[in-house]
Write a protein that holds these residues in place. Structure first.
Motif, PDB file in Angstrom:
ATOM      1  N   LYS A  66    -143.532  41.568  -0.568  1.00  0.00           N
ATOM      2  CA  LYS A  66    -142.713  42.576   0.101  1.00  0.00           C
ATOM      3  C   LYS A  66    -143.519  43.298   1.188  1.00  0.00           C
ATOM      4  O   LYS A  66    -143.015  43.575   2.265  1.00  0.00           O
ATOM      5  N   TRP A  68    -143.898  41.067   4.121  1.00  0.00           N
ATOM      6  CA  TRP A  68    -142.574  40.969   4.742  1.00  0.00           C
ATOM      7  C   TRP A  68    -142.345  42.179   5.660  1.00  0.00           C
ATOM      8  O   TRP A  68    -141.907  42.026   6.799  1.00  0.00           O
ATOM      9  N   GLN A 115    -127.876  38.740   8.229  1.00  0.00           N
ATOM     10  CA  GLN A 115    -128.112  38.326   6.854  1.00  0.00           C
ATOM     11  C   GLN A 115    -126.922  37.526   6.337  1.00  0.00           C
ATOM     12  O   GLN A 115    -125.816  37.648   6.834  1.00  0.00           O
ATOM     13  N   TYR A 117    -128.003  35.147  -3.703  1.00  0.00           N
ATOM     14  CA  TYR A 117    -128.991  36.104  -3.210  1.00  0.00           C
ATOM     15  C   TYR A 117    -128.824  36.297  -1.717  1.00  0.00           C
ATOM     16  O   TYR A 117    -128.186  35.497  -1.031  1.00  0.00           O
ATOM     17  N   ASN A 118    -129.422  37.359  -1.204  1.00  0.00           N
ATOM     18  CA  ASN A 118    -129.355  37.675   0.217  1.00  0.00           C
ATOM     19  C   ASN A 118    -130.451  36.907   0.961  1.00  0.00           C
ATOM     20  O   ASN A 118    -131.584  36.835   0.495  1.00  0.00           O
ATOM     21  N   THR A 147    -132.263  37.647   3.328  1.00  0.00           N
ATOM     22  CA  THR A 147    -133.450  38.443   3.652  1.00  0.00           C
ATOM     23  C   THR A 147    -134.430  38.509   2.481  1.00  0.00           C
ATOM     24  O   THR A 147    -135.550  38.974   2.647  1.00  0.00           O
ATOM     25  N   GLN A 148    -134.024  38.024   1.333  1.00  0.00           N
ATOM     26  CA  GLN A 148    -134.889  38.023   0.147  1.00  0.00           C
ATOM     27  C   GLN A 148    -135.563  36.674  -0.068  1.00  0.00           C
ATOM     28  O   GLN A 148    -136.182  36.438  -1.107  1.00  0.00           O
ATOM     29  N   LYS A 208    -139.119  35.766  -1.641  1.00  0.00           N
ATOM     30  CA  LYS A 208    -139.378  35.794  -3.080  1.00  0.00           C
ATOM     31  C   LYS A 208    -139.430  34.394  -3.684  1.00  0.00           C
ATOM     32  O   LYS A 208    -139.912  34.225  -4.797  1.00  0.00           O
TER      33      LYS A 208
END
Length: 167
Positions: free
Chosen positions: A38, A41, A83, A120-121, A123-124, A127
């Motif tokens: 994170k 990011w 997104q 999930y989005n 932008t994630q 992960k």
């Protein structure tokens, strides 16, 4: 026409015009690595400055930093894009031909560690590092194929052309 059909047509039209997942082509850049935390990011978000790419648009704040695999699964790219919700446990990818972020039909990461969730989005995506490992693995395969073996037909044609010119 029923009310439901009318609403569905309006929804399809509005989502097509708004271009959920649309990217800004001028922001696309091949990168060696995508952020894996994170903190990294956030640093990449600050460095990329997506609002500066999207300032001409009516809603520049919708264009958010992404770092994802390409649709050929052989390169990681960073870009500013809207997104997108990714379904089916697939990796997030950028399609240059469609100029959008989308779920990959070729790369599932449900068996990676950690696995991609069913929803999930985009932008994630940082992960789910298994997706980036796929692109690195394919990049290595492609690099291995681009050896002197691929030059043999080209060299043969060049030699043939030289022989014709000399005669």
């Amino acid at each position: 026409m029923t009310l439901a059909r009318s609403q569905l047509r309006k929804f399809k039209t509005s989502t097509a015009k708004s271009g959920f997942g649309s990217g800004l082509k001028e922001s696309v850049k091949n990168v060696e690595n995508c952020p894996d935390s994170k903190e990294k990011w956030r640093e990449a978000v600050e460095r990329k400055k997506c609002p500066s790419f999207a300032f001409k648009l009516s809603k520049p704040e919708e264009f958010i930093y992404h770092c994802v695999i390409n649709s050929y699964l052989n390169q990681s790219v960073e870009l500013c894009a809207q997104q997108k919700i990714i379904f089916g446990g697939s990796c997030t990818e950028y399609s240059a031909s469609a100029n959008r972020i989308q779920g990959s039909l070729k790369a599932l990461c449900t068996n990676s560690s950690p696995p991609c969730p069913n929803v999930y989005n985009s932008t994630q995506s940082y992960k789910y590092q298994g997706c980036y490992h796929l692109s690195k693995k394919n990049q290595t395969k492609i690099a291995g194929k681009n050896t002197s073996g691929d030059l043999k037909p080209v060299l043969s044609i060049m030699i043939l052309c030289l022989l014709i010119i000399v005669d």
